[in-house]
Write a protein that holds these residues in place. Structure first.
Motif, mmCIF file in Angstrom:
data_model
loop_
_atom_site.group_PDB
_atom_site.id
_atom_site.type_symbol
_atom_site.label_atom_id
_atom_site.label_comp_id
_atom_site.label_asym_id
_atom_site.label_seq_id
_atom_site.Cartn_x
_atom_site.Cartn_y
_atom_site.Cartn_z
ATOM 1 N N MET A 113 0.799 -1.225 0.000
ATOM 2 C CA MET A 113 0.000 0.000 0.000
ATOM 3 C C MET A 113 0.837 1.283 0.000
ATOM 4 O O MET A 113 0.339 2.340 -0.374
ATOM 5 N N ILE A 114 2.092 1.189 0.434
ATOM 6 C CA ILE A 114 2.890 2.397 0.638
ATOM 7 C C ILE A 114 3.792 2.642 -0.566
ATOM 8 O O ILE A 114 4.639 1.814 -0.904
ATOM 9 N N SER A 115 3.617 3.801 -1.206
ATOM 10 C CA SER A 115 4.435 4.161 -2.364
ATOM 11 C C SER A 115 5.843 4.533 -1.904
ATOM 12 O O SER A 115 6.059 4.874 -0.738
ATOM 13 N N PRO A 116 6.817 4.482 -2.816
ATOM 14 C CA PRO A 116 8.162 4.911 -2.433
ATOM 15 C C PRO A 116 8.202 6.330 -1.872
ATOM 16 O O PRO A 116 8.892 6.582 -0.877
ATOM 17 N N SER A 117 7.472 7.250 -2.459
ATOM 18 C CA SER A 117 7.505 8.636 -1.978
ATOM 19 C C SER A 117 6.940 8.742 -0.568
ATOM 20 O O SER A 117 7.495 9.451 0.289
ATOM 21 N N GLU A 118 5.847 8.034 -0.299
ATOM 22 C CA GLU A 118 5.259 8.072 1.036
ATOM 23 C C GLU A 118 6.148 7.365 2.056
ATOM 24 O O GLU A 118 6.317 7.835 3.193
ATOM 25 N N GLY A 119 6.723 6.240 1.667
ATOM 26 C CA GLY A 119 7.612 5.523 2.569
ATOM 27 C C GLY A 119 8.835 6.344 2.937
ATOM 28 O O GLY A 119 9.240 6.390 4.108
ATOM 29 N N ILE A 120 9.421 7.003 1.950
ATOM 30 C CA ILE A 120 10.590 7.849 2.206
ATOM 31 C C ILE A 120 10.210 9.031 3.082
ATOM 32 O O ILE A 120 10.964 9.428 3.980
ATOM 33 N N ARG A 121 9.025 9.607 2.847
ATOM 34 C CA ARG A 121 8.571 10.719 3.686
ATOM 35 C C ARG A 121 8.481 10.286 5.145
ATOM 36 O O ARG A 121 8.948 10.991 6.053
ATOM 37 N N ARG A 122 7.894 9.120 5.399
ATOM 38 C CA ARG A 122 7.740 8.635 6.768
ATOM 39 C C ARG A 122 9.095 8.318 7.399
ATOM 40 O O ARG A 122 9.313 8.602 8.584
ATOM 41 N N LEU A 123 9.980 7.734 6.618
ATOM 42 C CA LEU A 123 11.294 7.372 7.141
ATOM 43 C C LEU A 123 12.076 8.611 7.556
ATOM 44 O O LEU A 123 12.613 8.680 8.674
ATOM 45 N N ILE A 124 12.153 9.602 6.673
ATOM 46 C CA ILE A 124 12.939 10.793 6.970
ATOM 47 C C ILE A 124 12.303 11.601 8.093
ATOM 48 O O ILE A 124 13.009 12.185 8.935
ATOM 49 N N ALA A 125 10.979 11.604 8.168
ATOM 50 C CA ALA A 125 10.309 12.269 9.293
ATOM 51 C C ALA A 125 10.717 11.617 10.608
ATOM 52 O O ALA A 125 10.947 12.312 11.616
ATOM 53 N N TRP A 126 10.842 10.306 10.626
ATOM 54 C CA TRP A 126 11.252 9.622 11.855
ATOM 55 C C TRP A 126 12.704 9.924 12.192
ATOM 56 O O TRP A 126 13.045 10.151 13.350
ATOM 57 N N TYR A 127 13.564 9.927 11.170
ATOM 58 C CA TYR A 127 14.959 10.293 11.410
ATOM 59 C C TYR A 127 15.040 11.684 12.044
ATOM 60 O O TYR A 127 15.836 11.926 12.966
ATOM 61 N N ARG A 128 14.236 12.605 11.555
ATOM 62 C CA ARG A 128 14.254 13.958 12.099
ATOM 63 C C ARG A 128 13.710 13.978 13.537
ATOM 64 O O ARG A 128 14.262 14.646 14.405
ATOM 65 N N ASP A 129 12.622 13.260 13.768
ATOM 66 C CA ASP A 129 12.066 13.189 15.116
ATOM 67 C C ASP A 129 13.092 12.648 16.111
ATOM 68 O O ASP A 129 13.140 13.078 17.272
ATOM 69 N N MET A 130 13.911 11.696 15.659
ATOM 70 C CA MET A 130 14.929 11.090 16.520
ATOM 71 C C MET A 130 16.232 11.897 16.529
ATOM 72 O O MET A 130 17.199 11.494 17.163
ATOM 73 N N GLN A 131 16.232 13.037 15.805
ATOM 74 C CA GLN A 131 17.403 13.902 15.705
ATOM 75 C C GLN A 131 18.619 13.143 15.162
ATOM 76 O O GLN A 131 19.764 13.364 15.583
ATOM 77 N N LEU A 132 18.366 12.251 14.202
ATOM 78 C CA LEU A 132 19.440 11.488 13.580
ATOM 79 C C LEU A 132 20.003 12.217 12.371
ATOM 80 O O LEU A 132 21.107 11.899 11.925
ATOM 81 N N ILE A 133 19.253 13.148 11.827
ATOM 82 C CA ILE A 133 19.733 13.968 10.711
ATOM 83 C C ILE A 133 19.429 15.440 11.017
ATOM 84 O O ILE A 133 18.606 15.749 11.860
#
Length: 208
Positions: free
Chosen positions: A188-208
């Protein structure tokens, strides 16, 4: 491992080129033997690279892109096909709950393959950076990878980091039509949506 056929399906001959991949293949064989000889209810799920929140396998690439020091190898027109974590879990649940599929093998990954260039473009857009990439020549890495493949096959010696270049050297397109038809798998998850969720989590965790 690295295969010449594209897209890959469940009948594509396996070609493991690391110790880890070889153990995965041997594990399949052991379980299928137990199914044939002892009626152990076994279903084989072959997952592509899985990504999503709480996954760190794309963190190094994300950091390199964000710091603008990433260089791609070759044209970037080869294909990649990643599976988003919730889609992968859906596929595994279907493998476990569908009746009458013991002994079968299914590829579990994302909806479709995209070019490496497109994948990097989506990552760059989400990071808010210029997606234009500098390209390194492909030939030296191809030669290194061929030597590494031969070293593993002939001498059983695994050269460090060689398989990491497959992101740039191989077409990783997979045909999931069998999983769709037989177990109702539907990513169900497109590459663009999956990448959006992944990078949002990285930011939330202050990894980037």
């Amino acid at each position: 491992g690295k295969v010449s056929q594209s897209p890959v399906n469940e009948q594509t001959p396996l070609n493991p080129n690391t110790y880890y991949r070889t153990t995965k293949m041997l594990g399949e064989q052991v379980l299928l033997d137990l199914w044939k000889n002892n009626n152990l209810p076994v279903v084989i799920a072959r997952l592509s690279t899985i990504y999503g929140p709480r996954g760190f396998n794309l963190l190094g690439l994300t950091k390199a892109l964000n710091q603008k020091n990433f260089r791609t190898i070759g044209s970037g027109n080869n294909y990649v096909q990643l599976g988003y974590v919730s889609d992968a879990m859906q596929g595994l649940i279907h493998c476990g709950n569908t009746e009458g599929i013991e002994g079968q093998t299914y590829l579990i990954t994302g909806e479709k393959a995209i070019t490496l260039n497109k994948f990097l473009e989506l990552m760059s857009q989400e990071l808010g950076i210029d997606g234009k990439m500098k390209h390194l020549p492909l030939l030296p890495y191809q030669l290194f990878h061929q030597v590494a493949q031969a070293s593993y096959k002939i001498l059983d010696i695994q050269m460090p980091i060689a398989h990491r270049y497959e992101l740039f050297l191989a077409n990783k397109a997979l045909d999931i039509s069998k999983a769709r038809q037989e177990i109702g798998y539907c990513p169900m998850i497109s590459p663009s949506e999956g990448i959006r969720r992944l990078i949002a989590w990285y930011r939330d965790m202050q990894l980037i």
